[in-house]
Scaffold this motif. Structure first.
Motif, short mmCIF file in Angstrom:
data_model
loop_
_atom_site.label_atom_id
_atom_site.label_comp_id
_atom_site.label_asym_id
_atom_site.label_seq_id
_atom_site.Cartn_x
_atom_site.Cartn_y
_atom_site.Cartn_z
N SER A 1 -6.71 1.92 13.45
CA SER A 1 -7.81 1.44 12.61
C SER A 1 -8.34 0.09 13.08
O SER A 1 -9.50 -0.26 12.81
N ALA A 2 -7.50 -0.68 13.80
CA ALA A 2 -7.96 -1.98 14.29
C ALA A 2 -9.13 -1.83 15.26
O ALA A 2 -9.96 -2.74 15.39
N GLN B 1 -4.23 10.33 5.49
CA GLN B 1 -4.80 9.26 6.31
C GLN B 1 -6.16 9.69 6.85
O GLN B 1 -7.14 8.93 6.82
N ASN C 1 0.09 4.91 15.46
CA ASN C 1 0.14 4.31 14.13
C ASN C 1 -1.27 4.16 13.56
O ASN C 1 -2.16 3.63 14.22
N TYR C 2 -1.47 4.62 12.32
CA TYR C 2 -2.78 4.54 11.67
C TYR C 2 -3.31 3.11 11.69
O TYR C 2 -4.48 2.87 11.99
N TYR C 3 -2.45 2.16 11.37
CA TYR C 3 -2.86 0.76 11.29
C TYR C 3 -3.30 0.25 12.66
O TYR C 3 -4.26 -0.50 12.78
N ARG C 4 -2.58 0.69 13.68
CA ARG C 4 -2.94 0.30 15.05
C ARG C 4 -4.30 0.88 15.43
O ARG C 4 -5.16 0.17 15.97
N ASP D 1 -14.73 -1.65 4.83
CA ASP D 1 -14.05 -0.34 4.84
C ASP D 1 -15.01 0.84 4.80
O ASP D 1 -14.58 1.98 4.59
N LYS E 1 0.84 -1.19 0.00
CA LYS E 1 0.00 0.00 0.00
C LYS E 1 0.88 1.24 0.00
O LYS E 1 1.94 1.26 0.63
N TYR F 1 -0.16 12.19 7.14
CA TYR F 1 -1.23 12.22 8.13
C TYR F 1 -2.52 12.83 7.57
O TYR F 1 -3.61 12.32 7.81
N TYR G 1 -10.30 2.60 21.97
CA TYR G 1 -8.85 2.63 22.16
C TYR G 1 -8.51 2.89 23.62
O TYR G 1 -7.65 2.22 24.21
#
Length: 288
Positions: free
Chosen positions: A46-47, A16, A41-44, A56, A8, A13, A71
């Motif tokens: 987004s979980a 994102q 982290n964006y990936y963190r 999505d 990807k 930011y 979170y």
């Protein structure tokens, strides 16, 4: 593994955040959202939105603050896991040290015949000696300098990691494991204590390294459960691990753990217990 041309693309930011908005996320305060993305982290992050979207696309009226609520809940849940696995670790050290020293003497732990596997005992002792030599604790220095490096088990075990303590228990002689399980934990199954200690170590590691518990599946190993409980909740979800930790706690810590978890769910009502594998009657199940 993906090659560079299939990975990807990197997103700054601002992009994102734009992607999240494009997918339907409501972002009332973009300055705040950008500040969060910069330190998380964006990936963190987004979980924590997995239960709030499909393919999505966010469900209607889902906002950035909803993700942050989950979170923050998970952050506080990790703190509870760290706290209560700490009690499990300390008590397990005490139980093993007292039982083994009483039965075999303060230096009985040096005798490989007092353990199930010779090579596992040798590996444990190698690690233990390394930690003893590196330790700067006053009680270790005293035994190193004034006691000619003669460390009774109740001294030596204090430098062992939680993982080492768990593996030490698992390598005790079968009858000793069974005796400790019965005397200190009130159950006849040494296999359960072996498994529960290992699960407590895994839970501690997940929590200590900032891992996610909310909506997590597939924790490994699976918690050993009775046939009845296997039908009521999963041994690979966070609740299964909470169950194991609770069962290992000293009696004077059990009620406080239940109260703290209940308070946490009340504080964060948006975090649903089912997404951690908690059954509706989880308190009744855990105290059975």
């Amino acid at each position: 593994m993906p090659t560079p041309n299939t990975a990807k693309p990197f997103l700054p930011y601002s992009e994102q955040l734009a992607l999240l908005k494009k997918r339907g996320l409501i972002v009332p305060d973009e300055t705040y959202a950008l500040a969060v993305l910069k330190k998380t982290n964006y990936y963190r992050l987004s979980a924590y939105s997995l239960t709030l979207r499909k393919d999505d696309v966010f469900y209607e009226n889902v906002a950035f603050d909803d993700i942050m609520e989950l979170y923050n809940f998970d952050s506080e849940f990790r703190k509870l896991i760290c706290e209560y696995t700490g009690y499990v670790e300390i008590s397990a050290r005490a139980y093993i040290a007292y039982f083994h020293s009483q039965k075999y003497g303060p230096l009985g732990y040096l005798d490989t015949t007092k353990f199930d596997s010779e090579w596992k005992h040798a590996y444990f002792m190698d690690k233990l000696n390394t930690y003893l030599e590196r330790s700067k604790d006053a009680f270790v220095i005293h035994h190193r300098e004034d006691r000619n490096r003669v460390y009774p088990l109740w001294v030596a075990i204090e430098v062992a990691t939680f993982d080492m303590v768990s593996k030490l228990y698992k390598n005790l002689l079968p009858n000793d494991r069974a005796a400790i399980a019965k005397k200190y934990y009130g159950i006849s199954s040494r296999e359960c204590i072996e498994n529960w200690l290992q699960c407590a170590v895994v839970a501690r590691n997940v929590a200590a390294h900032g891992g996610r518990f909310y909506n997590r599946v597939g924790l490994n190993p699976a918690v050993k459960l009775s046939p009845k409980h296997q039908k009521e909740f999963s041994g690979t979800r966070p609740f299964g691990y909470v169950y194991a930790i609770y069962k290992l706690l000293p009696e004077d810590r059990k009620l406080s753990m239940l109260n703290d978890i209940s308070k946490l769910f009340r504080k964060h009502p948006f975090a649903l217990p089912k997404h951690l594998g908690f059954p509706e009657n989880w308190q009744e199940l855990i105290i059975e």
